[in-house]
Write a protein that holds these residues in place. Structure first.
Motif, PDB file in Angstrom:
ATOM      1  N   GLY A 131      46.204 -44.932 -13.091  1.00  0.00           N
ATOM      2  CA  GLY A 131      46.847 -43.631 -13.220  1.00  0.00           C
ATOM      3  C   GLY A 131      48.356 -43.743 -13.290  1.00  0.00           C
ATOM      4  N   GLY A 132      48.914 -44.761 -12.650  1.00  0.00           N
ATOM      5  CA  GLY A 132      50.356 -44.979 -12.699  1.00  0.00           C
ATOM      6  C   GLY A 132      50.786 -45.898 -13.809  1.00  0.00           C
ATOM      7  N   GLN A 133      49.930 -46.820 -14.212  1.00  0.00           N
ATOM      8  CA  GLN A 133      50.303 -47.840 -15.190  1.00  0.00           C
ATOM      9  C   GLN A 133      50.530 -47.273 -16.570  1.00  0.00           C
ATOM     10  N   TRP A 134      49.637 -46.372 -17.038  1.00  0.00           N
ATOM     11  CA  TRP A 134      49.713 -45.948 -18.431  1.00  0.00           C
ATOM     12  C   TRP A 134      51.066 -45.309 -18.746  1.00  0.00           C
ATOM     13  N   GLY A 135      51.514 -44.405 -17.894  1.00  0.00           N
ATOM     14  CA  GLY A 135      52.793 -43.755 -18.147  1.00  0.00           C
ATOM     15  C   GLY A 135      53.941 -44.745 -18.202  1.00  0.00           C
ATOM     16  N   GLY A 136      53.939 -45.716 -17.281  1.00  0.00           N
ATOM     17  CA  GLY A 136      55.010 -46.709 -17.264  1.00  0.00           C
ATOM     18  C   GLY A 136      55.016 -47.576 -18.505  1.00  0.00           C
ATOM     19  N   ALA A 137      53.840 -48.067 -18.912  1.00  0.00           N
ATOM     20  CA  ALA A 137      53.755 -48.927 -20.088  1.00  0.00           C
ATOM     21  C   ALA A 137      54.166 -48.184 -21.350  1.00  0.00           C
TER      22      ALA A 137
END
Length: 446
Positions: A131-137
């Motif tokens: 849930g946090g990774q996609w936005g950051g990438a």
């Protein structure tokens, strides 16, 4: 130098890091789905009949999706407050650790009911991390990209999905073939989970070698990162974009998990096909989609995001029934064709999606807005899709019910995509770049 003042080498490096991190992160998330379809029902839920065991395994799969919006809120807050890079790195660490621990988790036969309980806990941690990774990438890729190439560079983290599908299914297929069914079900299924420790290395590299994005540095310089809670601000200033983004993602995510998770279970447990037959179909279609995602993203840089996205949504509606008609033939080639048809429609949406979602929100709340829209759509689509598909088939005894479910998801996504405004006007370089400050304020149909 690009139009954003960033060297081309730096743009390429950040895009490759986002691709590598996204690939391993999604690999970690997908191997759970493959394992749920193949072995988790017997390793962790052995005391129930096959149908209930499969349902229980898919329920643990769905738990990860329910946690994803919470992860999006948490990491979105810190990604908008302290930086894209720090948020992304912490998400990568959490995913690598939790997935590795799944591979080390004792089975039901060893520790009893504690085994499925701990499995659920680790799946929740996986959901929080992704849930946090996609936005950051996605933001690492798009906020470094030139204004007229955000679609293309935004597709790099999206490419992590088909690569991860190929890796996860390929490793399972190779292990099962090499070890034999007994050894694979006994201990071999753990190997793909243990390989996830590589993600921690990617996180360390990102921490040491990447700087934060130009857009976030601008927000910091202007004091935007010190405003009130980003999640409250995005819900106040961009509620329509969040809801429509979520709706426009339902068919993308729901269709994807029907094709790679439910289809695997359906083919092996309902049609009685060898696991290798279904895995070959999934691998083959994913390999083609690996080429299509950046092509559709490039097309969105030329003609705009909405036309490409809408075409994919309409395509999902058109192929909903043919996909399962072809799978029901039990022909390896026709199964591949069916999954490929679904995958082409899905890629038309997934290719431009990263740029579309990033451009919907202004920079000071972009991590929160893009993550929240994406992850709510993931819960409504992908998280429930295998469960709903299993229940529909159990109730009706026909794959037509699953096709109807796919069709409904496609219609919802088409309507939401139509209602979204166009975020990229080809040729308007300054207009495209302005999305870093004040996205989501115009409508191409007005």
């Amino acid at each position: 130098m690009t139009a954003t003042g960033v060297g081309r080498g730096e743009v390429r490096r950040t895009s490759l890091v986002s691709l590598l991190g996204s690939t391993i992160e999604w690999y970690d998330f997908f191997i759970y789905g493959t394992a749920a379809a193949l072995v988790l029902n017997t390793a962790f839920f052995p005391s129930v009949d096959p149908f209930l065991g499969t349902l229980a395994a898919f329920s643990s799969f769905a738990v990860g999706f329910i946690a994803r919006p919470i992860g999006g809120i948490i990491w979105g807050h810190f990604g908008d407050r302290i930086g894209r890079k720090k948020a992304l790195v912490s998400a990568l660490f959490l995913m690598g650790a939790s997935t590795t621990l799944v591979g080390l988790l004792p089975s039901y036969a060893t520790i009893g009911v504690a085994a499925p309980v701990l499995l659920f806990v680790l799946r929740i941690l996986q959901g929080l991390a992704v849930g946090g990774q996609w936005g950051g990438a996605v933001l690492i890729a798009t906020e470094y990209a030139p204004p007229d190439r955000k679609g293309f560079y935004g597709s790099f983290p999206q490419l992590g999905v088909p690569i991860a599908v190929i890796l996860s299914n390929g490793i399972f297929l190779g292990l099962e073939a090499g070890l034999g069914e007994e050894a694979f079900e006994s201990w071999g299924w753990r190997v793909p989970f243990l390989l996830s420790i590589l993600l921690i290395g990617v996180a360390l590299y990102a921490q040491l070698r990447l700087e934060d994005t130009p857009a976030f540095k601008q927000v910091q310089a202007e004091g935007g990162a010190k405003k009130r809670s980003p999640i409250l601000e995005v819900l106040r200033s961009h509620p329509r974009q969040v809801l429509l983004a979520a709706g426009s993602f339902i068919a993308v995510n729901g269709g994807f998990y029907i094709y790679i998770v439910y289809a695997l279970s359906y083919g092996t447990k309902v049609l009685g096909l060898p696991e290798s037959t279904m895995l070959v179909g999934i691998l083959g279609s994913s390999a083609v989609n690996l080429a299509l995602i950046p092509l559709f993203a490039l097309l969105s840089d030329r003609v705009g995001r909405r036309p490409v996205y809408l075409a994919g949504a309409i395509g999902t509606v058109l192929v909903a029934f043919p996909v399962f008609w072809l799978i029901d033939t039990r022909s390896t080639f026709l199964i591949f064709v069916g999954l490929l048809l679904g995958g082409i429609a899905n890629s038309a949406m997934y290719g431009p999606q990263a740029a579309l979602f990033a451009e919907l929100f202004s920079a000071e709340v972009r991590y929160s807005g893009a993550s929240l829209g994406y992850q709510i759509g993931a819960v409504l689509g992908g998280g429930l899709a295998p469960l709903i598909a299993v229940a529909l088939y159990q109730a009706t005894g026909t794959s037509a019910s699953v096709s109807a479910y796919l069709l409904v998801m496609g219609l919802i996504t088409a309507v939401c995509a139509w209602l979204l405004h166009e975020t990229h006007r080809p040729g308007a370089r300054s207009g495209a770049g302005s999305s870093d400050r004040a996205a989501g304020t115009t409508d191409s149909r007005s």
